[in-house]
Each structure stands twice: as C-alpha cells, then as structure tokens.
Design an enzyme around this catalytic site. Structure first.
Site, PDB file in Angstrom:
ATOM      1  N   CYS A 102       0.860  -1.190   0.000  1.00 53.53           N
ATOM      2  CA  CYS A 102       0.000   0.000   0.000  1.00 53.53           C
ATOM      3  C   CYS A 102       0.889   1.230   0.000  1.00 53.53           C
ATOM      4  CB  CYS A 102      -0.891  -0.016   1.237  1.00 53.53           C
ATOM      5  SG  CYS A 102      -1.709   1.565   1.529  1.00 53.53           S
ATOM      6  N   CYS A 106      -3.793   7.143  -1.856  1.00 54.83           N
ATOM      7  CA  CYS A 106      -5.074   7.166  -2.577  1.00 54.83           C
ATOM      8  C   CYS A 106      -6.213   7.773  -1.765  1.00 54.83           C
ATOM      9  CB  CYS A 106      -5.483   5.754  -2.991  1.00 54.83           C
ATOM     10  SG  CYS A 106      -4.182   4.927  -3.891  1.00 54.83           S
ATOM     11  N   THR A 193      -4.457   5.111   7.234  1.00 58.48           N
ATOM     12  CA  THR A 193      -3.286   4.873   6.396  1.00 58.48           C
ATOM     13  C   THR A 193      -2.428   6.134   6.283  1.00 58.48           C
ATOM     14  OG1 THR A 193      -4.552   3.279   5.116  1.00 58.48           O
ATOM     15  CG2 THR A 193      -2.576   4.180   4.068  1.00 58.48           C
ATOM     16  N   GLU A 259      -0.167   2.023   9.038  1.00 58.04           N
ATOM     17  CA  GLU A 259      -1.498   2.227   9.618  1.00 58.04           C
ATOM     18  C   GLU A 259      -1.358   2.792  11.018  1.00 58.04           C
ATOM     19  OE1 GLU A 259      -3.902   1.856   7.590  1.00 58.04           O
ATOM     20  OE2 GLU A 259      -2.711   0.802   6.094  1.00 58.04           O
ATOM     21  N   HIS A 294     -12.711   5.555  -4.071  1.00 60.34           N
ATOM     22  CA  HIS A 294     -11.745   4.724  -3.358  1.00 60.34           C
ATOM     23  C   HIS A 294     -11.842   3.255  -3.793  1.00 60.34           C
ATOM     24  CE1 HIS A 294      -8.563   4.463  -0.641  1.00 60.34           C
ATOM     25  NE2 HIS A 294      -9.181   3.820   0.324  1.00 60.34           N
ATOM     26  N   TYR A 298      -8.725   0.619  -5.865  1.00 60.66           N
ATOM     27  CA  TYR A 298      -8.167  -0.699  -5.570  1.00 60.66           C
ATOM     28  C   TYR A 298      -7.535  -1.360  -6.800  1.00 60.66           C
ATOM     29  CZ  TYR A 298      -8.513  -0.688  -0.659  1.00 60.66           C
ATOM     30  OH  TYR A 298      -8.252  -0.390   0.663  1.00 60.66           O
ATOM     31  N   CYS A 300      -4.789  -0.632  -7.442  1.00 58.50           N
ATOM     32  CA  CYS A 300      -3.439  -0.859  -6.889  1.00 58.50           C
ATOM     33  C   CYS A 300      -3.167  -2.341  -6.686  1.00 58.50           C
ATOM     34  CB  CYS A 300      -3.277  -0.116  -5.561  1.00 58.50           C
ATOM     35  SG  CYS A 300      -4.378  -0.726  -4.268  1.00 58.50           S
ATOM     36  N   GLU A 448      -6.503  -5.985   4.072  1.00 65.07           N
ATOM     37  CA  GLU A 448      -6.725  -4.643   3.511  1.00 65.07           C
ATOM     38  C   GLU A 448      -7.624  -4.745   2.278  1.00 65.07           C
ATOM     39  OE1 GLU A 448      -3.861  -2.565   1.310  1.00 65.07           O
ATOM     40  OE2 GLU A 448      -5.230  -0.864   1.289  1.00 65.07           O
TER      41      GLU A 448
HETATM   42  C1  FAD Z   1      -5.553  -1.693   6.194  1.00 59.27           C
HETATM   43  C2  FAD Z   1      -6.669  -0.718   6.238  1.00 59.27           C
HETATM   44  C3  FAD Z   1      -6.414   0.607   5.939  1.00 59.27           C
HETATM   45  C4  FAD Z   1      -7.439   1.542   5.984  1.00 59.27           C
HETATM   46  N1  FAD Z   1      -7.164   2.848   5.722  1.00 59.27           N
HETATM   47  C5  FAD Z   1      -8.136   3.770   5.786  1.00 59.27           C
HETATM   48  C6  FAD Z   1      -7.850   5.146   5.579  1.00 59.27           C
HETATM   49  O1  FAD Z   1      -6.716   5.543   5.350  1.00 59.27           O
HETATM   50  N2  FAD Z   1      -8.871   6.021   5.630  1.00 59.27           N
HETATM   51  C7  FAD Z   1     -10.142   5.638   5.863  1.00 59.27           C
HETATM   52  O2  FAD Z   1     -11.016   6.492   5.892  1.00 59.27           O
HETATM   53  N3  FAD Z   1     -10.446   4.345   6.128  1.00 59.27           N
HETATM   54  C8  FAD Z   1      -9.466   3.413   6.093  1.00 59.27           C
HETATM   55  N4  FAD Z   1      -9.764   2.094   6.362  1.00 59.27           N
HETATM   56  C9  FAD Z   1     -11.067   1.821   6.960  1.00 59.27           C
HETATM   57  C10 FAD Z   1     -11.985   1.012   6.192  1.00 59.27           C
HETATM   58  O3  FAD Z   1     -12.715   1.811   5.350  1.00 59.27           O
HETATM   59  C11 FAD Z   1     -12.818   0.290   7.242  1.00 59.27           C
HETATM   60  O4  FAD Z   1     -12.036  -0.803   7.659  1.00 59.27           O
HETATM   61  C12 FAD Z   1     -14.107  -0.162   6.704  1.00 59.27           C
HETATM   62  O5  FAD Z   1     -14.958   0.931   6.593  1.00 59.27           O
HETATM   63  C13 FAD Z   1     -14.746  -1.223   7.526  1.00 59.27           C
HETATM   64  O6  FAD Z   1     -14.876  -0.832   8.855  1.00 59.27           O
HETATM   65  P1  FAD Z   1     -14.321  -1.740  10.033  1.00 59.27           P
HETATM   66  O7  FAD Z   1     -13.037  -2.325   9.608  1.00 59.27           O
HETATM   67  O8  FAD Z   1     -14.355  -0.920  11.263  1.00 59.27           O
HETATM   68  O9  FAD Z   1     -15.332  -2.920  10.083  1.00 59.27           O
HETATM   69  P2  FAD Z   1     -16.552  -3.193  11.123  1.00 59.27           P
HETATM   70  O10 FAD Z   1     -17.422  -2.020  11.108  1.00 59.27           O
HETATM   71  O11 FAD Z   1     -15.901  -3.545  12.426  1.00 59.27           O
HETATM   72  O12 FAD Z   1     -17.204  -4.399  10.434  1.00 59.27           O
HETATM   73  C14 FAD Z   1     -17.103  -5.758  10.866  1.00 59.27           C
HETATM   74  C15 FAD Z   1     -18.279  -6.537  10.278  1.00 59.27           C
HETATM   75  O13 FAD Z   1     -19.521  -5.991  10.735  1.00 59.27           O
HETATM   76  C16 FAD Z   1     -20.348  -5.642   9.637  1.00 59.27           C
HETATM   77  N5  FAD Z   1     -21.095  -4.420   9.971  1.00 59.27           N
HETATM   78  C17 FAD Z   1     -20.578  -3.253  10.423  1.00 59.27           C
HETATM   79  N6  FAD Z   1     -21.558  -2.354  10.629  1.00 59.27           N
HETATM   80  C18 FAD Z   1     -22.720  -2.960  10.304  1.00 59.27           C
HETATM   81  C19 FAD Z   1     -24.077  -2.553  10.307  1.00 59.27           C
HETATM   82  N7  FAD Z   1     -24.454  -1.335  10.702  1.00 59.27           N
HETATM   83  N8  FAD Z   1     -25.007  -3.445   9.879  1.00 59.27           N
HETATM   84  C20 FAD Z   1     -24.657  -4.684   9.472  1.00 59.27           C
HETATM   85  N9  FAD Z   1     -23.369  -5.121   9.459  1.00 59.27           N
HETATM   86  C21 FAD Z   1     -22.423  -4.278   9.873  1.00 59.27           C
HETATM   87  C22 FAD Z   1     -19.401  -5.433   8.458  1.00 59.27           C
HETATM   88  O14 FAD Z   1     -20.028  -5.608   7.206  1.00 59.27           O
HETATM   89  C23 FAD Z   1     -18.324  -6.466   8.742  1.00 59.27           C
HETATM   90  O15 FAD Z   1     -18.691  -7.703   8.235  1.00 59.27           O
HETATM   91  C24 FAD Z   1      -8.763   1.134   6.319  1.00 59.27           C
HETATM   92  C25 FAD Z   1      -9.003  -0.198   6.630  1.00 59.27           C
HETATM   93  C26 FAD Z   1      -7.998  -1.121   6.597  1.00 59.27           C
HETATM   94  C27 FAD Z   1      -8.292  -2.548   6.964  1.00 59.27           C
END
Ligand code: FAD
Length: 483
Positions: A102, A106, A193, A259, A294, A298, A300, A448
């Site tokens: 990564c 982006c 990120t 991260e 965004h 991907y 990338c 990711e």
């Molecule tokens: C390596 C990495 C880098 C990232 N970098 C950035 C960044 O630079 N900037 C940025 O803005 N974001 C970033 N993200 C964030 C990314 O957009 C979030 O990980 C993503 O939005 C998912 O949120 P979460 O990981 O908190 O998942 P969670 O919300 O914890 O989700 C876990 C599970 O629950 C489910 N779930 C969650 N909420 C609900 C709901 N209301 N109803 C039903 N099901 C639900 C999901 O579908 C999933 O299956 C990054 C993520 C990763 C893993």
C-alpha cells in the site's frame, strides 16, 4: 514547478508529533530506533515523489493543475476527463508493481475528488462558500506538493446504533464547540493509512447522517501535527523483524504500508478549512462518492498482484516445476484473476462522467463491483502462490541460521534446488511470498483488500442500489410481450 524531490519530502515530514509506538512516546520519530520499522513506509511514499520526476513516468505520475496551470503530482489532481480517471488507475497499478504494498496516497486523493463536487453542490443549495474554500485549500496542497491523508472517521462503537445513540458520543467524530473563528472537534480514526507520512488530512463522516445528528455532519482539512492530535502506530505481523540485523526475514524489506490509530481530542479547525458543517443531507453523497473513488483505487491491487504472480512463477522455476501442466494452469488462473480485477478498474474509469462542478467521477456501480472483486480474488491469488511455493513459506529457518557457520552449510546442502536461484535468494523469495500470505510488510494484503474502502457488504448495498433490477425485469416483459 511545484514538485518536491523525494529528499525534500522526507525532510518535510520530520516534524514533532504526538506519536506512540510499542508503549513509548516518540515525538521525534526519525531519531528513534523504531524508525527502522517506520522507514519502509516512508521509502514507499518517497517513491511517488521520485517517479514524478523521471521522464519515463511523467505522463502517468503528473498532470497540469486546472486550478493553477502548473505541473503537479497526479495525487494532488482533480480529475478533468475520462483520460484522467484512466491514468489514475494506471498510476496505481504502476505503483503496486514498484512497491508491492500500500503506497498510502489514494485515500486523500479520493477524498479531495469527492469533496470537490460535493462542496459545489452544497453551495448551490445553501449559498455557502465551501467550494471556494476547498479550491483555495487544495491550491496550497498543489503549490507545496503535499501528501494528504484521508480519514473517514470510524470507531463506530455499537454498529447497531446511530451516532447520537452511542454510549460514548465520541464513537463518531463530531463538533463539540463552535465559535466565530471555527469549530472544535472530537473523535477518532481507527484505521488510518499513512497519517504520520502525510502533511495534512481530509476528514469526512462515515455515514449518511440524519436529523438530530447535525454535529456529526462535518468535513474539514487538518495539519497532521496540530494540538490535540494523538497517533498510535498500528502493530503489524512480525513488525519487529525489521529491527533485526539482516533484511531477508522481512520479506519486502524496502517498502511497506503504514497504519495508525488517530485521536482528535478537541482539535481546533478554522473556518477556512471546514468543507461541510451540519449539512446532513449531503453526508450520504460525500460518503458514496468518496467510497466510489476509493473502490476504483483498488486498481493498486492489480499491480501488487503482478508482483505476486512473478514471485510464484520464479518460485516454480527455482523448484524445477515451471513446465508442469498444473503449475502452468495455476499461473494462468492467477493472471486471469488479476486481469479480471484490472478489467473492472478500467471499466469504472472508462465509464466515468462529468459532475456539475466540472470534475469527473467514476461509474459508481462498476467501482463497487471492482472493490467487491478485490475482497475475493487476492485470497485466491495468495492461495495459488502458496500452493506453488510449497510449505516452506511457514517452516523456513531464519536468516541468522543461514549466516551461522554451524548451520549455513546444512541449510545450503538441503535447501538448494537448481541453478535458477542461489540458496540465499531462495530464502529471499520464500520470505517475500510469506509476507503476502501471512500479512507481513504492513498492512495485510488480504485483510486490507477485504476491509479497506469498506467491508464487502458495503459494496453489496451499493450494487443492490445501482443494479436496476426493475429495468432488467422489464427487459423480460418486453421480449415476452407481457403487459
Ligand atoms: C488496512 C486498512 C487501511 C485503511 N485505511 C483507511 C484510511 O486511510 N482512511 C479511511 O477512511 N479508512 C481506512 N480504512 C477503513 C476502512 O474503510 C474500514 O475498515 C471499513 O470501513 C470497515 O470498517 P471496520 O473495519 O471498522 O469494520 P466493522 O465495522 O468492524 O465491520 C465488521 C463486520 O460488521 C459488519 N457491519 C458493520 N456495521 C454494520 C451494520 N451497521 N449493519 C450490518 N453489518 C455491519 C461489516 O459488514 C463487517 O462484516 C482502512 C481499513 C484497513 C483494513
């Protein structure tokens, strides 16, 4: 010409920050021994500055600013055409190929492009001045060739509850105070990120807000070293291998992602850096447009996939199985999957369109299909690479054992295969494939791909909305002369 050299960029991010890592506060991070862990992520972002200055890559890595007429890094550009959308994904594939990780730029790029059109539309409806402000802010970014991170703030607490119903009101970032100079915000970003490597960040809400949630409907630009910000460095699998003397065990020892967990504790945001302030009816559009751009980004992963395929093919050669039919088939399957990812990245760019603000946007349905593919295919790509590489990717002794006179001859004797790779290079290759499979060299290629730009279900919701089922049903009715 506002293009920084990689060295100027590196110097410019050496500023004191409120950073914690492995339980220690390390404000002057570049002087701390843990810098060895951080450094690959900076070498990666430096690469973006480096390629922008090389003639061969200028067409992809730079463009002309529509705001100033100057040559700028493409990561600070606002898309002016379909060609720009296509060059964006080409750049992302190129950088994936060059770094195999990564490269962190982006998110801010996508946030800027989403904010450009959304601020314009808020102004049209409410006679506000966000678009002008945003353009001014972005001209500064272009002029100083800044790295801007993107933050869709997201601790989200109990996912089953609305922001205003959370036990802790800070589970979603919100405005806590407003005065004649600006606003004060509080909240956090769990997965962030490249924040340490960036000069600024664009912050956005994570949900479409509803009545009563106005304080959560906020978007702004922030410097990454302002008062009230705390960063906690994200732990990565086997990160402390980077502190060891040798490089082989790290796998991708040159490059890596970054991260952080970022906390905004009563940060002051001046009016001129606020791009949305309580306009709840535009939060959904901002979230969707940012997520769409965004999910296009991907692309990338296709570049990273190219490197993984190369590693699997080299591994097959080094084992003397490259001409075996099932190995050839597996490599073809890897190429097919990777190019299918590329098809959706190119398609969502080629089918882009112009917004009233004048900038171009990708096709939303195809961008969501692209990211949905990315939540799956990298898992299969890694599985196939692991199949070809053999079990050694999780049993190989360390570089220290390879270098120890007591054991080196034994490892040489039993782990040499053919003349394609000397044993030491075989070690390097095995560790490199391990880094994809086990999530070393931050962040995990697979996790990711799964959760970045939204978990799989987030794309399925958008696919359902954009899939035009009724239109498809009507196609049947028309063919069968149904009323
Ligand atoms: C390596 C990495 C880098 C990232 N970098 C950035 C960044 O630079 N900037 C940025 O803005 N974001 C970033 N993200 C964030 C990314 O957009 C979030 O990980 C993503 O939005 C998912 O949120 P979460 O990981 O908190 O998942 P969670 O919300 O914890 O989700 C876990 C599970 O629950 C489910 N779930 C969650 N909420 C609900 C709901 N209301 N109803 C039903 N099901 C639900 C999901 O579908 C999933 O299956 C990054 C993520 C990763 C893993």
């Amino acid at each position: 010409m506002p293009l920084k050299t990689p060295e100027e960029y590196e110097e410019s991010i050496k500023r004191e920050v409120n950073l914690y890592m492995f339980g220690e506060k390390i404000s002057r991070f570049w002087e701390h021994p843990y810098y060895q862990i951080i450094k690959p992520s900076i070498t990666t972002t430096k690469k973006i500055y480096e390629l922008a200055l090389i003639d061969e890559y200028k067409d992809i890595m730079t463009t002309t600013s529509h705001l100033t007429g100057e040559i700028i890094n493409r990561f600070t550009s606002i898309h002016q055409s379909i060609e720009d959308l296509l060059k964006k994904v080409e750049m992302q594939r190129l950088l994936g190929q060059k770094t195999a990780c990564c490269f962190q730029r982006c998110v801010g790029y996508d946030a800027a492009n989403a904010l450009y059109s959304v601020t314009y539309e808020i102004d049209q409806k409410y006679d506000t001045k966000y678009h002008m402000r945003f353009k001014q802010y972005w001209k500064e970014v272009q002029k100083h060739d800044l790295f801007v991170a993107g933050s869709m703030t997201d601790p989200k607490g109990d996912r089953g509850k609305r922001p205003k119903d959370q036990q802790d009101p800070d589970a979603f970032l919100h405005i806590v105070e407003e005065n004649d100079k600006g606003i004060i915000v509080r909240g956090a970003k769990v997965h962030q990120t490249g924040f340490l490597n960036s000069h600024r960040a664009l912050v956005m809400p994570t949900l479409a807000m509803r009545e009563g949630e106005e304080d959560y409907a906020v978007s702004f630009g922030i410097d990454t070293n302002v008062k009230g910000l705390t960063m906690i460095y994200g732990r990565q699998a086997s990160d402390k291998r980077k502190l060891e003397e040798g490089k082989i065990d790290v796998g991708n020892f040159k490059y890596g992602g970054q991260e952080l967990f970022v906390i905004f504790d009563n940060c002051f945001i001046p009016h001129q850096h606020i791009f949305m302030n309580k306009e709840i009816d535009f939060t959904g559009e901002l979230v969707n447009r940012f997520a769409g751009y965004h999910r296009q980004s991907y692309a990338c992963k296709t570049g990273v996939g190219d490197v993984l395929i190369g590693a699997a093919a080299l591994s097959a050669q080094s084992l003397g199985v490259a001409n075996t039919s099932h190995i050839k088939e597996k490599l073809i399957e890897m190429i097919h999957l990777n190019e299918t990812l590329w098809c959706s990245a190119v398609a969502c760019s080629a089918k882009g369109f112009k917004r009233p603000a004048g900038n171009y946007e990708m096709d939303m349905l195809l961008a969501n299909v692209n990211k949905q593919n990315v939540t799956r295919f990298p898992y299969e790509l890694v599985r196939l690479a692991e199949d070809i590489a053999g079990g050694i990717i999780c049993t190989l002794p360390s570089e220290s054992d390879l270098k120890n006179p007591d054991t080196s001859k034994l490892l040489e004797k039993y782990l040499s295969t053919n003349s394609i790779l000397p044993t030491e290079d075989r070690f390097r290759l095995i560790r490199f494939i391990e880094s994809f499979a086990m999530g070393l060299t931050s962040p995990s290629y697979r996790t990711e791909s799964l959760h970045g730009a939204g978990s799989p279900q987030a794309q399925r919701i958008m696919i359902a909305r954009q899939g035009e089922l009724e239109k498809k049903i009507n196609l049947v009715k028309e063919i069968l002369d149904m009323k």
